[in-house]
Design a protein around this motif. Structure first.
Motif, short mmCIF file in Angstrom:
data_model
loop_
_atom_site.label_atom_id
_atom_site.label_comp_id
_atom_site.label_asym_id
_atom_site.label_seq_id
_atom_site.Cartn_x
_atom_site.Cartn_y
_atom_site.Cartn_z
N GLU A 175 74.23 76.17 -57.39
CA GLU A 175 74.31 74.75 -57.00
C GLU A 175 72.96 74.23 -56.51
N ARG A 176 72.28 75.04 -55.73
CA ARG A 176 71.00 74.59 -55.16
C ARG A 176 69.90 74.54 -56.22
N LEU A 177 69.93 75.45 -57.16
CA LEU A 177 68.97 75.39 -58.25
C LEU A 177 69.29 74.19 -59.15
N TYR A 178 70.56 73.94 -59.34
CA TYR A 178 71.00 72.75 -60.09
C TYR A 178 70.48 71.49 -59.40
N TYR A 179 70.55 71.47 -58.10
CA TYR A 179 70.16 70.28 -57.34
C TYR A 179 68.67 69.96 -57.54
N ILE A 180 67.81 70.99 -57.58
CA ILE A 180 66.37 70.74 -57.69
C ILE A 180 65.88 70.70 -59.13
N SER A 181 66.76 71.00 -60.09
CA SER A 181 66.31 71.01 -61.49
C SER A 181 66.01 69.60 -61.94
N ARG A 182 64.95 69.46 -62.72
CA ARG A 182 64.54 68.16 -63.25
C ARG A 182 64.26 68.33 -64.73
N ALA A 183 65.31 68.13 -65.54
CA ALA A 183 65.19 68.24 -67.00
C ALA A 183 64.74 69.63 -67.43
N VAL A 232 66.66 75.87 -64.20
CA VAL A 232 66.07 76.64 -63.10
C VAL A 232 66.91 77.89 -62.89
N ILE A 233 66.25 79.05 -62.89
CA ILE A 233 66.97 80.33 -62.78
C ILE A 233 66.38 81.17 -61.66
N THR A 234 67.21 82.05 -61.09
CA THR A 234 66.72 82.96 -60.06
C THR A 234 65.85 84.03 -60.69
N ASN A 235 65.06 84.69 -59.86
CA ASN A 235 64.21 85.78 -60.34
C ASN A 235 65.07 86.93 -60.89
N GLU A 236 66.23 87.15 -60.28
CA GLU A 236 67.12 88.20 -60.76
C GLU A 236 67.61 87.92 -62.17
N VAL A 237 68.01 86.68 -62.44
CA VAL A 237 68.44 86.31 -63.78
C VAL A 237 67.29 86.49 -64.77
N LYS A 238 66.10 86.10 -64.37
CA LYS A 238 64.92 86.27 -65.22
C LYS A 238 64.72 87.73 -65.59
N GLU A 239 64.76 88.61 -64.59
CA GLU A 239 64.51 90.03 -64.85
C GLU A 239 65.62 90.66 -65.69
N LEU A 240 66.86 90.27 -65.45
CA LEU A 240 67.97 90.80 -66.24
C LEU A 240 67.84 90.36 -67.70
N SER A 277 60.52 81.84 -57.87
CA SER A 277 60.11 83.11 -57.27
C SER A 277 61.02 83.44 -56.09
N PRO A 278 61.12 84.72 -55.73
CA PRO A 278 61.95 85.09 -54.57
C PRO A 278 61.54 84.37 -53.29
N ASN A 279 60.24 84.24 -53.05
CA ASN A 279 59.78 83.55 -51.83
C ASN A 279 60.17 82.07 -51.84
N LEU A 328 63.82 77.63 -50.29
CA LEU A 328 64.79 76.63 -50.71
C LEU A 328 66.09 76.77 -49.94
N HIS A 329 66.58 78.00 -49.79
CA HIS A 329 67.85 78.21 -49.09
C HIS A 329 67.72 77.87 -47.60
N ASN A 330 66.59 78.23 -47.01
CA ASN A 330 66.38 77.85 -45.61
C ASN A 330 66.33 76.33 -45.46
N LEU A 331 65.67 75.69 -46.40
CA LEU A 331 65.58 74.23 -46.41
C LEU A 331 66.96 73.60 -46.54
N MET A 332 67.75 74.07 -47.50
CA MET A 332 69.06 73.47 -47.74
C MET A 332 70.04 73.77 -46.60
N ASP A 333 69.97 74.98 -46.05
CA ASP A 333 70.82 75.30 -44.90
C ASP A 333 70.56 74.33 -43.75
#
Length: 369
Positions: free
Chosen positions: A221-229, A232-240, A259-261, A266-271
């Motif tokens: 949801e949070r990656l969806y929120y910041i995606s702009r056209a 956006v994927i997590t680093n884990e999805v990228k590596e898999l 990136s993980p950092n 992002l999660h700290n910001l959204m929380d």
């Protein structure tokens, strides 16, 4: 009776056959504890097992495991069978294992979760009925594409799809196809006021959260929120994905790994945003203090991750909430203005008009067309 899903983190030596034997031991004595083992999942790669059990309460489930073999779960959550099935595809043993005495199930519960959907950027000079018809057509196309890539739609609204995939490759390829189809449609119809947003994350059903796949959904949801056209994927999805497709590279104009950092930030910001956004006195200086970043570093990081300055992000966050409130008719315009952190209805109306091209009152009227 309630249905529970438990999680067992096992050692490297544990095999699918060993887990099947433990499950059979549960079934032999389950009646003594008024329990009923429905099925289980075992992930040999990640060494995790998840059991789906009907039981009077959590303690009865623990007592059954303890009495049968002594391997008690590390975590237990209560679940809705329909939700489990929507994510994992079943709530009973798979057909291939039903007629086998030991009933070995070597099937991970790990899933890739995709959130994708349309965002209307403005409502100015728009034929509402025609636009609704176009959006319905796009959503039908998205639905067909999801099905073709073996995705399971967990939740669907007029705005987005929440989808579960067993294969990370299917998830990525589906997202790319949806984005490609949308870009072609947008160009053909010369519409600039609609954008496709997509976020992908991956994880297991039971963590320290209270609901099935709760943290994985939240990340998507949070990656969806910041995606702009872009996707956006997590680093884990990228590596898999890269481990499954070693000779395939990402398309940078379509896929944007975080990136993980940056994901942690992002999660700290959204929380923090979700805890304080309704207070009209809240501003970007509070973000600097909370995230322990200087104003310049906060600006640099936020524009890099979200595409917006801190002040613009806060205003955008509030406007998105306000849009949702108006859609659900949660109060009148003045009430919504104050509830969403704007200092006055007039300022709220000004910000809303700048973003969407119509006033909040006019937008409310458009909903009834």
């Amino acid at each position: 009776m309630p249905i529970y899903m438990d999680r067992h983190d096992v050692s490297e030596e544990v095999t699918a056959e060993a887990v099947a034997k433990l499950h059979q031991e549960d079934l032999k004595i389950q009646h003594k504890f008024n329990c009923r083992g429905l099925t289980y999942w075992f992930d040999d790669k990640r060494k995790t097992a998840f059991c789906l059990i009907e039981a009077p309460d959590e303690q009865s489930l623990i007592n059954m495991h303890n009495s049968a073999h002594g391997v008690v779960p590390h975590r237990i959550i209560e679940v809705e069978p329909s939700i489990v099935e929507s994510f994992l595809g079943r709530i009973e043993d798979p057909e291939k294992s039903k007629n086998v005495s030991l009933n070995i199930i070597n099937e991970p519960a790990f899933r890739t979760i995709m959130m994708t959907g349309l965002e209307q950027l403005s409502y100015l000079d728009t034929e509402i009925q025609s636009l609704k018809e176009s959006i319905n057509k796009i959503n039908q196309s998205i639905s067909a594409t999801i099905k073709s890539f073996k995705g399971r739609v967990v939740n669907q609204t007029s705005d987005y799809f929440l989808v579960s995939f067993e294969s990370v490759s299917h998830a990525i390829n589906c997202a790319v196809q949806v984005q490609t189809d949308f870009n072609q449609w947008k160009e053909q119809n010369k519409l600039d006021n609609i954008e496709l947003k997509t976020g992908l994350s991956a994880g297991v059903p039971v963590t320290d959260k209270e609901s099935v796949f709760e943290d994985t959904i939240q990340r998507a949801e949070r990656l969806y929120y910041i995606s702009r056209a872009k996707i956006v994927i997590t680093n884990e999805v990228k590596e898999l994905y890269q481990s499954e497709n070693q000779n395939v590279s990402f398309q940078p104009d379509i896929i944007s790994p975080i990136s993980p950092n940056d994901e942690d930030l992002l999660h700290n910001l959204m929380d923090y945003m979700e805890s304080i956004w309704t207070k009209h006195s809240f501003h970007s200086n509070d973000l600097s203090k909370e995230l322990n970043l200087s104003k310049s570093n906060l600006y640099r990081k936020m524009t890099s991750i979200t595409g917006e300055s801190p002040n613009a992000f806060i205003k955008e966050f509030r406007l998105n909430k306000a849009l949702s409130y108006i859609r659900s008719k949660k109060g009148n315009i003045s009430e919504i203005a104050y509830e969403t952190g704007f200092g006055s209805p007039s300022y709220f109306t000004k910000c809303f008009q700048q973003k969407y091209g119509v006033s909040p009152t006019d937008y409310l009227h458009l909903l009834d067309i």
